[in-house]
Design a protein around this motif. Structure first.
Motif, PDB file in Angstrom:
ATOM      1  N   THR A   1     -16.663  11.257  -6.864  1.00 56.76           N
ATOM      2  CA  THR A   1     -16.679  12.454  -6.019  1.00 56.76           C
ATOM      3  C   THR A   1     -17.376  13.533  -6.840  1.00 56.76           C
ATOM      4  O   THR A   1     -17.836  13.263  -7.949  1.00 56.76           O
ATOM      5  CB  THR A   1     -15.259  12.930  -5.659  1.00 56.76           C
ATOM      6  OG1 THR A   1     -14.638  13.433  -6.845  1.00 56.76           O
ATOM      7  CG2 THR A   1     -14.435  11.808  -5.090  1.00 56.76           C
ATOM      8  N   GLU A   2     -17.420  14.715  -6.299  1.00 57.62           N
ATOM      9  CA  GLU A   2     -18.080  15.820  -7.008  1.00 57.62           C
ATOM     10  C   GLU A   2     -17.462  16.065  -8.376  1.00 57.62           C
ATOM     11  O   GLU A   2     -18.142  16.293  -9.353  1.00 57.62           O
ATOM     12  CB  GLU A   2     -17.917  17.088  -6.175  1.00 57.62           C
ATOM     13  CG  GLU A   2     -19.214  17.779  -5.872  1.00 57.62           C
ATOM     14  CD  GLU A   2     -18.983  18.969  -4.964  1.00 57.62           C
ATOM     15  OE1 GLU A   2     -19.335  18.840  -3.776  1.00 57.62           O
ATOM     16  OE2 GLU A   2     -18.426  19.977  -5.441  1.00 57.62           O
TER      17      GLU A   2
ATOM     18  N   LYS B   1      -4.018  16.801  -3.536  1.00 58.95           N
ATOM     19  CA  LYS B   1      -5.433  16.403  -3.573  1.00 58.95           C
ATOM     20  C   LYS B   1      -5.574  15.030  -4.243  1.00 58.95           C
ATOM     21  O   LYS B   1      -6.316  14.173  -3.787  1.00 58.95           O
ATOM     22  CB  LYS B   1      -6.218  17.459  -4.351  1.00 58.95           C
ATOM     23  CG  LYS B   1      -7.728  17.310  -4.224  1.00 58.95           C
ATOM     24  CD  LYS B   1      -8.444  18.534  -4.718  1.00 58.95           C
ATOM     25  CE  LYS B   1      -8.565  18.456  -6.235  1.00 58.95           C
ATOM     26  NZ  LYS B   1      -9.691  19.227  -6.745  1.00 58.95           N
ATOM     27  N   PHE B   2      -4.817  14.822  -5.311  1.00 61.12           N
ATOM     28  CA  PHE B   2      -4.875  13.535  -6.006  1.00 61.12           C
ATOM     29  C   PHE B   2      -4.278  12.425  -5.160  1.00 61.12           C
ATOM     30  O   PHE B   2      -4.797  11.316  -5.121  1.00 61.12           O
ATOM     31  CB  PHE B   2      -4.158  13.597  -7.358  1.00 61.12           C
ATOM     32  CG  PHE B   2      -4.953  14.314  -8.404  1.00 61.12           C
ATOM     33  CD1 PHE B   2      -4.466  15.444  -9.030  1.00 61.12           C
ATOM     34  CD2 PHE B   2      -6.218  13.853  -8.762  1.00 61.12           C
ATOM     35  CE1 PHE B   2      -5.201  16.106  -9.990  1.00 61.12           C
ATOM     36  CE2 PHE B   2      -6.970  14.509  -9.717  1.00 61.12           C
ATOM     37  CZ  PHE B   2      -6.453  15.638 -10.334  1.00 61.12           C
TER      38      PHE B   2
ATOM     39  N   THR C   1      -7.500   7.386  -0.338  1.00 67.21           N
ATOM     40  CA  THR C   1      -8.806   6.982   0.184  1.00 67.21           C
ATOM     41  C   THR C   1      -9.419   5.865  -0.666  1.00 67.21           C
ATOM     42  O   THR C   1     -10.151   5.026  -0.152  1.00 67.21           O
ATOM     43  CB  THR C   1      -9.810   8.159   0.242  1.00 67.21           C
ATOM     44  OG1 THR C   1      -9.649   8.960  -0.926  1.00 67.21           O
ATOM     45  CG2 THR C   1      -9.588   9.009   1.453  1.00 67.21           C
ATOM     46  N   SER C   2      -9.060   5.832  -1.951  1.00 62.18           N
ATOM     47  CA  SER C   2      -9.630   4.777  -2.797  1.00 62.18           C
ATOM     48  C   SER C   2      -9.111   3.406  -2.402  1.00 62.18           C
ATOM     49  O   SER C   2      -9.733   2.393  -2.680  1.00 62.18           O
ATOM     50  CB  SER C   2      -9.322   5.059  -4.269  1.00 62.18           C
ATOM     51  OG  SER C   2      -7.945   4.895  -4.498  1.00 62.18           O
ATOM     52  N   LEU C   3      -7.949   3.366  -1.730  1.00 58.80           N
ATOM     53  CA  LEU C   3      -7.392   2.074  -1.322  1.00 58.80           C
ATOM     54  C   LEU C   3      -8.329   1.306  -0.396  1.00 58.80           C
ATOM     55  O   LEU C   3      -8.420   0.084  -0.461  1.00 58.80           O
ATOM     56  CB  LEU C   3      -6.031   2.263  -0.643  1.00 58.80           C
ATOM     57  CG  LEU C   3      -4.882   2.698  -1.552  1.00 58.80           C
ATOM     58  CD1 LEU C   3      -3.603   2.829  -0.763  1.00 58.80           C
ATOM     59  CD2 LEU C   3      -4.694   1.714  -2.696  1.00 58.80           C
TER      60      LEU C   3
ATOM     61  N   ASN D   1       0.769  -1.249   0.000  1.00 56.35           N
ATOM     62  CA  ASN D   1       0.000   0.000   0.000  1.00 56.35           C
ATOM     63  C   ASN D   1       0.793   1.288   0.000  1.00 56.35           C
ATOM     64  O   ASN D   1       0.330   2.303   0.514  1.00 56.35           O
ATOM     65  CB  ASN D   1      -1.032   0.009   1.143  1.00 56.35           C
ATOM     66  CG  ASN D   1      -2.182  -0.931   0.836  1.00 56.35           C
ATOM     67  OD1 ASN D   1      -2.491  -1.200  -0.315  1.00 56.35           O
ATOM     68  ND2 ASN D   1      -2.813  -1.434   1.874  1.00 56.35           N
ATOM     69  N   TYR D   2       1.994   1.285  -0.565  1.00 56.67           N
ATOM     70  CA  TYR D   2       2.670   2.567  -0.766  1.00 56.67           C
ATOM     71  C   TYR D   2       2.770   2.782  -2.273  1.00 56.67           C
ATOM     72  O   TYR D   2       2.767   1.831  -3.038  1.00 56.67           O
ATOM     73  CB  TYR D   2       4.040   2.596  -0.079  1.00 56.67           C
ATOM     74  CG  TYR D   2       5.042   1.600  -0.602  1.00 56.67           C
ATOM     75  CD1 TYR D   2       5.203   0.375   0.022  1.00 56.67           C
ATOM     76  CD2 TYR D   2       5.844   1.901  -1.700  1.00 56.67           C
ATOM     77  CE1 TYR D   2       6.116  -0.546  -0.456  1.00 56.67           C
ATOM     78  CE2 TYR D   2       6.758   0.992  -2.192  1.00 56.67           C
ATOM     79  CZ  TYR D   2       6.899  -0.237  -1.561  1.00 56.67           C
ATOM     80  OH  TYR D   2       7.795  -1.145  -2.032  1.00 56.67           O
TER      81      TYR D   2
END
Lengths: 164, 139
Positions: B64-65, B27-28, B34-36, B12-13
């Motif tokens: 998301t928006e 932001k990306f 968070t998608s993980l 997960n890195y």
């Protein structure tokens, strides 16, 4: 007929290269511990190759269900891709130990059909042990892989899954 | 066309993360991070579901928006995340699938490159140019 020859040439190339690698690594090591260091170098080579190979082989397969699914893949698809035959027998104690039996291991068939050269067998199995360990590692399974031979060219690979 | 493409290792890195320069990179990074969680959820429930759930492509992870986030997990537990602009409605599912396929193929090539040590950040130029081709070109 011409396709058959191409297949054989394919395999022979890997076998000859494998044998040369062993001679090379063997001659690079000298002294009392030579056999041990030689075996670990070969095993580490196999490990890195196994990681890359498994990435390529599992590119188009479905996701694996569980550990047994992964071991079956190693015995069938992986072994076939590398050695053009499947593992002859897979046994497990369902507690993380698997024994893969190959009755006619491709990398040993040229050595002997009995007990001759038995003491050299570990060197010829080290790369493949690493191959399996590397493949499993890239699939998220940590293991220790060892091999034993009592009568060539049959051999057993023992995979001990390490719980993380 | 993606606005962000990421490759995440099984631990997960990030191994690779590229986003369009017009937006805040942080932001990306956060969106991918968070998608993980969603990815983990999808692959753990897949175990109990039918065989068809054993696909590598995970589909839309969450909207998301401003963005839509898609995921894909290889058998080696490496995750690919593609973020596209929500306003890009012309992007079809099989186009996203083909983007993931390209990513997977290039990633496999990287794995087989003897100069690449598994677990290191991806620095292959070939990989870079494949990703550039699928990102939104900013003028």
């Amino acid at each position: 007929p011409s396709v058959f020859i191409a297949d054989m040439a394919d395999e022979a190339l890997f076998q000859f290269l494998h044998n040369e690698v062993i001679q090379y690594v063997n001659s690079a090591e000298s002294g009392e511990t030579e056999n041990g260091r030689c075996v670990s170098k070969l095993e580490n080579m196999g490990f890195r190759v196994g990681q890359g190979l498994i990435e390529r082989f599992t590119k188009d397969t479905a996701r694996f269900k569980d550990e047994l699914d992964i071991m079956k893949f190693i015995c069938k698809d992986f072994w076939t891709c590398v050695f053009k035959k499947q593992i002859d027998n897979l046994r497990t104690n369902h507690q993380g130990i698997y024994v893969l039996q190959d009755n006619k291991f491709r990398l040993l068939t040229q050595l002997s059909t009995g007990k001759q050269y038995l003491e050299h067998a570990p060197k010829y199995l080290a790369f493949t042990c690493g191959l399996v360990r590397g493949g499993l590692s890239n699939l998220g399974v940590k293991s220790i892989v060892t091999a034993e031979v009592s009568v060539m060219p049959a051999c057993k690979f023992q995979v001990m899954i390490q719980k993380m | 066309m993606a606005v962000c493409v990421a490759v995440i290792a099984k631990e997960n890195y990030p191994l690779y993360i590229r986003s369009v320069p017009s937006q805040s990179e942080l932001k990306f990074h956060y969106t991918v991070h968070t998608s993980l969680d969603v990815v983990e959820e999808k692959i753990s429930t897949a175990g109990k579901a039918m065989a068809e759930q054993r696909e590598l492509y995970l589909g839309l992870l969450y909207p998301t928006e401003d963005y839509k986030v898609y995921g894909y997990v290889t058998n080696s537990k490496v995750k690919f995340v593609i973020v596209v602009d929500s306003s890009n409605t012309s992007l079809r599912d099989n186009e996203i699938r083909s983007m993931f396929r390209k990513l997977h193929n290039s990633f496999t090539d990287v794995m087989c490159n003897p100069f690449y040590n598994p677990g290191d950040p991806i620095q292959s130029r070939a990989f870079d140019s494949m990703v550039s081709a699928m990102m939104v070109q900013s003028s």
